[in-house]
Design an enzyme around this catalytic site. Structure first.
Site, PDB file in Angstrom:
ATOM      1  N   ASP A 165      -0.224   3.278   5.337  1.00  0.00           N
ATOM      2  CA  ASP A 165      -0.020   1.912   5.823  1.00  0.00           C
ATOM      3  C   ASP A 165       1.366   1.365   5.479  1.00  0.00           C
ATOM      4  O   ASP A 165       1.511   0.403   4.714  1.00  0.00           O
ATOM      5  CB  ASP A 165      -1.112   0.982   5.255  1.00  0.00           C
ATOM      6  CG  ASP A 165      -2.503   1.448   5.615  1.00  0.00           C
ATOM      7  OD1 ASP A 165      -2.681   1.974   6.726  1.00  0.00           O
ATOM      8  OD2 ASP A 165      -3.424   1.288   4.773  1.00  0.00           O
TER       9      ASP A 165
ATOM     10  N   GLU B 117      -6.824  -2.054  18.164  1.00  0.00           N
ATOM     11  CA  GLU B 117      -7.753  -1.665  17.107  1.00  0.00           C
ATOM     12  C   GLU B 117      -7.471  -2.436  15.816  1.00  0.00           C
ATOM     13  O   GLU B 117      -8.353  -3.100  15.292  1.00  0.00           O
ATOM     14  CB  GLU B 117      -7.638  -0.155  16.838  1.00  0.00           C
ATOM     15  CG  GLU B 117      -8.614   0.388  15.803  1.00  0.00           C
ATOM     16  CD  GLU B 117     -10.040   0.461  16.299  1.00  0.00           C
ATOM     17  OE1 GLU B 117     -10.229   0.531  17.522  1.00  0.00           O
ATOM     18  OE2 GLU B 117     -10.963   0.442  15.468  1.00  0.00           O
TER      19      GLU B 117
HETATM   20  O1  FUB Z   1      -5.764   2.028   4.788  1.00  0.00           O
HETATM   21  C1  FUB Z   1      -6.980   1.404   5.083  1.00  0.00           C
HETATM   22  C2  FUB Z   1      -7.037   1.013   6.533  1.00  0.00           C
HETATM   23  O2  FUB Z   1      -6.832   2.155   7.341  1.00  0.00           O
HETATM   24  C3  FUB Z   1      -5.943   0.078   6.952  1.00  0.00           C
HETATM   25  O3  FUB Z   1      -6.188  -1.254   6.572  1.00  0.00           O
HETATM   26  C4  FUB Z   1      -5.927   0.312   8.410  1.00  0.00           C
HETATM   27  O4  FUB Z   1      -4.793  -0.176   9.051  1.00  0.00           O
HETATM   28  C5  FUB Z   1      -6.051   1.812   8.472  1.00  0.00           C
HETATM   29  O5  FUB Z   1      -4.792   2.424   8.338  1.00  0.00           O
END
Ligand code: FUB
Length: 447
Positions: free
Chosen positions: A33, A207
Site C-alpha cells: 500500500d 474497488e
Molecule cells: O493492505 C490491506 C488492504 O489491502 C488495503 O487497505 C487495500 O487497499 C488492499 O491493498
C-alpha cells in the site's frame, strides 16, 4: 523476515540475472500500500507492513522510507503502529500522508475496538519520519470503509477520500483533523467508474484505494479496480467532487498479489507510479512488496499503460559518499535486516558472512582515500569489504571490525581504499566467522 525467506532471497539476489534488479524497493521486509510524498528534495514513501508468513492482511505497523534519487532508499523504520491509536485493535491498512501548515498528517484505516468496524484515524508529526501521534484520540470518521487519501486543492480546500465498497469524500477543515459537512458518497456510475460485469451489487470497476491529484486543471482518481485480482484504473473530473469520467487501465493485473494499490508523484522532473506485488521470495497476496516505475503522461494528459518491471526507474541523482550516509540507505541488501539504532535512526544488522548492501550511483569523483564506518559487535566482529560494480567486484579496501561488547556499543573504524573513482555502484560486503558478525550504523568516505 524468516530465515527461510532470507535464504531464498540470498539465492535470488546472488544469481547474476537478479543482481541489477531494483524492484521491489525493499527486500528485507514485506511492504504494501505505497503512499509517496515529495518534500524538500526527497520522496518519502509511507507503506504498510505485511507480517512474514501472513495468511490474511495481518498488519500491525506502518513503515517510512525515503530517497533522493529513486534508487537508494533509506529505511526510517516504523514511526507509527496500532498502539499509536489507543482505540484501534487491528488492521494497520492502507494510509497516506500529506504535508500542511508545517506538519505531516497521516490518515490510516484501522479497526475500532469499540465498534468492531473499520474507521479512519489521523496522526500528526513535525517531521516526515515522525514520531507520529494520534491527532484527536478517536476516529476522524467511521463508516466501516477503508483506504483514506487526503488531497489539498489549489484554493486550500482539503478533501479526504476513502471507501470500499463505496467511494466517499468529506471536506477537511484547514486544521486537517476535523471536517465540515458530512461524508458524501461519490456516485459510482459506469460512466464515471467503468463497468464491472457479473456483479449486480458492484456494477462499476471501483474497488478501493483512491489516489486523487490535480494536474493541468484536471482532477485524477487512480484506484484499485475489480477485485480479485485487482488492476489499477483511473477516472478524471473537472472538479475534486466530480463528475468523474472513466479513463481506463493504468496497470493491468500482474504480479502474484490479488490486490494492488497505486500512488503517484512527480519528482525531480519525472512522474512515478508506485504499486505493490508479490515479487519477493515467499511473496503473494498477503506478503506484498512495493515497487515503482517511471512514466510520462501522454500529451493529452492521459496516463499510459504501465507494466511491472524488476529494473525500476533510473537514478535521478548521484549519492555523495563524502558525507555521512546511513548504512540503511541501500538499493538492495542481501541477507541483512534493519533495526532502530541506539544512537538514533536505524542500523543494518543480522549480518552474516557473505551478506552485502548495494548503494547505486555513488559519485566518488577524482577519488576516495579512506572509509570510516560506525560499527558495533557483541561477537568477534569481522570485515567490511569495499567492492565496486558487484558483490564480487574488485576489492578496494577492507575495514576490520572488532568486537565492541554489544550490538549497540558503537565505535568508528577506518581503512584506506584504492581505485575508488568516478561514479560507481558501491557494495559493502561483510565477512567473518559464523553467526551474526556486527552491525553498521553509517559510513563515510574521505576524499
Ligand atoms: O493492505 C490491506 C488492504 O489491502 C488495503 O487497505 C487495500 O487497499 C488492499 O491493498
Amino acid at each position: 523476515m524468516t530465515g527461510c525467506v532470507v535464504a531464498l532471497l540470498c539465492v535470488l539476489v546472488l544469481a547474476p540475472a537478479a543482481a541489477s534488479a531494483d524492484n521491489p524497493i525493499v527486500g528485507h521486509v514485506y511492504t504494501a500500500d505505497p503512499a509517496p510524498l515529495v518534500h524538500n528534495g526527497r520522496v518519502y514513501l509511507y507503506t504498510g507492513h505485511d507480517e512474514d508468513g501472513s495468511t490474511y492482511f495481518t498488519m500491525r505497523e506502518w513503515r517510512v522510507w525515503s530517497s533522493a534519487d529513486m534508487v537508494n532508499w533509506t529505511d526510517h523504520g516504523s514511526p507509527m503502529n496500532l498502539s499509536t491509536f489507543s482505540w484501534a485493535s487491528a488492521d494497520a491498512w492502507a494510509g497516506q500522508t500529506v504535508y500542511r501548515n508545517g506538519r505531516f498528517y497521516w490518515y490510516v484505516p484501522v479497526k475500532n475496538r469499540a465498534t468492531g468496524r473499520m474507521a479512519i484515524g489521523v496522526a500528526v508529526a513535525d517531521s516526515p519520519t515522525g514520531p507520529f501521534r494520534d491527532a484527536i484520540g478517536r476516529p476522524l470518521v467511521e463508516n466501516g470503509e477503508i483506504d483514506p487519501h487526503a488531497f489539498v486543492d489549489d484554493d486550500g480546500q482539503a478533501y479526504l477520500y476513502w471507501g470500499n465498497p463505496n467511494l466517499w469524500y468529506v471536506r477537511l477543515n484547514a486544521d486537517m483533523i476535523s471536517y465540515s459537512g458530512g461524508p458524501t458518497q461519490i456516485p459510482l456510475t459506469t460512466a464515471g467508474y467503468g463497468t464491472r460485469v457479473g456483479n449486480a451489487s458492484r456494477p462499476t470497476l471501483y474497488e478501493e484505494g483512491p489516489w486523487v491529484f490535480k494536474r493541468g486543471g484536471l482532477y485524477y482518481n487512480v484506484f484499485a479496480a475489480e477485485c480479485c485480482s485487482e488492476f489499477i484504473a483511473y477516472s478524471t473530473a473537472p472538479s475534486p467532487t466530480g463528475p468523474w469520467t472513466y479513463r481506463g487501465t493504468v496497470m493491468p493485473r500482474q504480479g502474484s498479489s490479488f490486490t494492488n494499490h497505486a500512488g503517484i508523484v512527480d519528482f525531480k522532473g519525472g512522474s512515478y507510479f508506485f504499486y505493490h506485488n508479490g515479487a519477493l521470495p515467499g511473496g503473494g497476496g498477503f506478503t506484498r512488496s512495493v515497487a515503482v516505475e517511471r512514466f510520462t503522461y501522454n500529451g493529452d494528459g492521459t496516463i499510459p499503460a504501465i507494466t511491472m518491471s524488476t529494473q525500476g526507474p533510473p537514478a535521478v541523482d548521484v549519492l555523495n559518499p563524502f558525507v555521512r550516509q546511513e548504512a540503511e540507505t541501500i538499493a538492495w541488501g542481501s541477507g541483512i535486516e534493519t533495526e532502530p539504532a541506539g544512537e538514533g535512526g536505524m542500523n543494518v544488522g543480522w549480518i552474516e558472512n557473505g551478506d552485502w548492501t548495494k548503494v547505486e550511483n555513488v559519485a566518488f569523483g577524482s577519488g576516495a582515500r579512506s572509509l570510516r564506518a560506525r560499527v558495533a559487535s557483541a561477537s568477534s566482529g569481522g570485515t567490511v569489504e569495499v567492492r565496486l560494480g558487484s558483490a564480487t567486484g574488485t576489492v578496494a579496501g577492507r575495514c576490520a571490525v572488532p568486537g565492541t561488547g554489544g550490538w549497540q556499543t558503537w565505535t568508528t573504524v577506518s581503512c584506506s581504499v584504492s581505485g575508488v573513482t568516478g561514479t560507481q555502484d558501491l557494495y559493502l560486503r561483510f565477512t567473518g566467522g559464523s553467526g551474526y558478525l556486527f552491525n553498521v550504523d553509517w559510513w563515510q568516505f574521505t576524499a
